[in-house]
Design an enzyme around this catalytic site. Structure first.
Site, PDB file in Angstrom:
ATOM      1  N   LYS A 138      11.642  17.306 -22.899  1.00  0.00           N
ATOM      2  CA  LYS A 138      12.424  17.342 -24.144  1.00  0.00           C
ATOM      3  C   LYS A 138      11.505  17.283 -25.368  1.00  0.00           C
ATOM      4  O   LYS A 138      10.670  18.133 -25.540  1.00  0.00           O
ATOM      5  CB  LYS A 138      13.453  16.229 -24.115  1.00  0.00           C
ATOM      6  CG  LYS A 138      14.127  16.034 -22.761  1.00  0.00           C
ATOM      7  CD  LYS A 138      14.877  17.261 -22.270  1.00  0.00           C
ATOM      8  CE  LYS A 138      15.616  16.925 -20.997  1.00  0.00           C
ATOM      9  NZ  LYS A 138      15.678  17.972 -20.010  1.00  0.00           N
TER      10      LYS A 138
ATOM     11  N   ARG B 177      -4.692  15.468  -6.854  1.00  0.00           N
ATOM     12  CA  ARG B 177      -3.435  14.702  -6.881  1.00  0.00           C
ATOM     13  C   ARG B 177      -3.706  13.318  -7.465  1.00  0.00           C
ATOM     14  O   ARG B 177      -2.900  12.769  -8.197  1.00  0.00           O
ATOM     15  CB  ARG B 177      -2.833  14.589  -5.466  1.00  0.00           C
ATOM     16  CG  ARG B 177      -1.690  13.588  -5.398  1.00  0.00           C
ATOM     17  CD  ARG B 177      -0.779  13.716  -4.178  1.00  0.00           C
ATOM     18  NE  ARG B 177      -1.448  14.063  -2.957  1.00  0.00           N
ATOM     19  CZ  ARG B 177      -2.212  13.231  -2.218  1.00  0.00           C
ATOM     20  NH1 ARG B 177      -2.394  11.981  -2.605  1.00  0.00           N
ATOM     21  NH2 ARG B 177      -2.786  13.644  -1.114  1.00  0.00           N
TER      22      ARG B 177
ATOM     23  N   ASP C 157      14.921   4.401 -20.973  1.00  0.00           N
ATOM     24  CA  ASP C 157      14.706   5.845 -21.052  1.00  0.00           C
ATOM     25  C   ASP C 157      14.719   6.220 -22.530  1.00  0.00           C
ATOM     26  O   ASP C 157      15.759   6.163 -23.192  1.00  0.00           O
ATOM     27  CB  ASP C 157      15.811   6.566 -20.271  1.00  0.00           C
ATOM     28  CG  ASP C 157      15.576   8.072 -20.186  1.00  0.00           C
ATOM     29  OD1 ASP C 157      14.963   8.630 -21.118  1.00  0.00           O
ATOM     30  OD2 ASP C 157      16.035   8.694 -19.206  1.00  0.00           O
TER      31      ASP C 157
ATOM     32  N   TYR D 210      21.992   9.966 -18.493  1.00  0.00           N
ATOM     33  CA  TYR D 210      21.943  11.350 -18.036  1.00  0.00           C
ATOM     34  C   TYR D 210      22.556  11.397 -16.624  1.00  0.00           C
ATOM     35  O   TYR D 210      22.291  10.514 -15.804  1.00  0.00           O
ATOM     36  CB  TYR D 210      20.477  11.817 -18.029  1.00  0.00           C
ATOM     37  CG  TYR D 210      20.253  13.115 -17.299  1.00  0.00           C
ATOM     38  CD1 TYR D 210      20.942  14.269 -17.664  1.00  0.00           C
ATOM     39  CD2 TYR D 210      19.362  13.195 -16.231  1.00  0.00           C
ATOM     40  CE1 TYR D 210      20.747  15.462 -16.984  1.00  0.00           C
ATOM     41  CE2 TYR D 210      19.148  14.384 -15.555  1.00  0.00           C
ATOM     42  CZ  TYR D 210      19.855  15.510 -15.934  1.00  0.00           C
ATOM     43  OH  TYR D 210      19.665  16.679 -15.255  1.00  0.00           O
TER      44      TYR D 210
END
Ligand code: P1T
Length: 377
Positions: free
Chosen positions: A195, A46, A170, A98
């Site tokens: 994306k 992690r 973003d 978004y």
């Protein structure tokens, strides 16, 4: 070094053990330690993973940032950045983002005491009005999802910095190939790597890139403490994706321009949203701030019924959420990506029931046009 050279080489050093040219998928949860407190820099997966570390080096370099962190999704990357803000502090959020970003602010962060107001960040006068004494962050998307409004990142950065607030951008729609927000004064860049960065519609991930050392240390701490890390396999996929980012973005941009022009001239289309069209209100700003316009195009069909006919009659374009893959994807923002935005807000932004969004892929553009033409007729 040029963009493609960085994309192919940053973080992609041959594997020190075998010489493997592609960074291996280090599919392990932990690492053998030589003795108590003695290890090779890797303790638990992690916290550190070599495949993820390679990707973090790679995308940070593409954004011109000193530090990068890969997350399990775009939303978890945005959530990590918002953890730099604490209860009682205020954030200015661009009024068109978004839908999931708006939902994170309105339905999650608000419950933890983070205050926020929406502002049209493309209008600097109205942005200035939105500041409060406790404003610590301005969060913008440019161009916005889905109505493609462009914000002047340098102007917003100047305004925010004068008032002691960080600017977050973003950069999902442009990717670092067409826009590098840090060069315009932005403090923190976030991505949905789902994306364009990955580009092949086969991975969900997110990224945070930044220069400030104290904020980077905190983001790294949050990444490890909360644990929303990108997996080794997804890290490998995105690392593979960014190698071809430049050639894919050039193709998306080429096809995007052709599709936008075709739609702009089509008698059944009332309006086209694409910063590459001379008719776009911020076309000149987009030309200055971006080095291309990309493959995202939205268009107004006039009614839900018309939108439905287009969405249900395309054969090549795939009806689905998401964007930025090699295949053309078509969607209905009002009922899909922006369903969590209240109807009256959607209407004010132009996210009508007749609005259709297309993520123009890199197929042969004549085939995309032929498909849209038959669906529109
Ligand atoms: O889906 P995820 O990887 O968590 O990314 C969220 C996100 C963040 N920022 C922008 C600009 C986005 O477009 C997205 C996700 N968007 C879609 C799924 C979509 O179809 O618009």
């Amino acid at each position: 070094m040029g963009f493609s050279t960085i994309a192919i080489h940053a973080g992609n050093d041959p594997d020190p053990t075998t010489g493997a040219v592609s960074v291996p998928i280090y599919q392990t949860s932990t690492y053998a330690q030589d003795g108590l407190g003695r290890h090779k820099g890797y303790e638990y997966a992690r916290t550190q993973n070599p495949t993820r570390a390679a990707l973090e080096t790679n995308i940070a370099a593409l954004e011109g940032a000193r530090f990068g962190f890969a997350f399990a999704s775009g939303m978890s990357a945005i959530d990590a950045v918002l953890k730099l803000v604490t209860a009682g502090e205020h954030v200015i959020l661009g009024d068109n983002t978004y839908g999931g970003t708006f939902r994170l602010f309105s339905r999650v962060l608000a419950d933890y005491g983070v205050q926020f107001d929406l502002s049209d960040t493309s209008d600097t006068a109205s942005l200035e009005q939105a500041f409060r004494p406790n404003t610590k962050m301005v969060f913008v998307e440019t161009p916005t999802n889905p109505v493609m409004t462009v914000t002047d990142l340098a102007a917003v950065s100047d305004i925010a910095h004068a008032r002691g607030a960080r600017v977050v951008c973003d950069n999902t729609f442009m990717s670092p190939y067409f826009q590098r927000p840090i060069e315009h004064g932005v403090d923190i860049v976030v991505h949905s790597t789902t994306k364009y960065l990955n580009g092949h519609s086969d991975s969900v991930g997110g990224f945070v890139a930044l220069n400030d050392e104290a904020d980077a240390e905190r983001i790294g701490f949050i990444q490890n403490s909360v644990g929303a890390i990108l997996s080794p396999f997804d890290s490998f996929l995105v690392l593979r994706g960014t190698k071809t980012l430049a050639v894919r973005m050039e193709a998306h941009d080429r096809n995007g321009r052709v599709v936008a022009n075709f739609l702009a001239e089509h008698p059944r289309i009332e309006k086209v949203y694409y910063p590459g069209l001379a008719s776009h209100p911020q076309h000149e700003l987009a030309k200055r701030q971006q080095t291309g316009f990309g493959g995202m195009v939205s268009f107004e069909t006039g009614s839900l019924d018309n939108a439905k006919k287009v969405l249900e009659n395309v054969k090549l374009c795939i009806l689905g959420e998401s964007l930025g893959g090699v295949e053309s994807l078509i969607s209905h923002p009002a009922s899909m990506t922006h369903a969590s935005v209240p109807a009256e807000k959607r209407a004010a932004l132009g996210i009508t029931d007749g609005l259709v969004r297309i993520s123009v892929g890199i197929e042969d553009v004549e085939d995309i046009i032929a498909d849209l033409d038959q669906a529109l007729s």
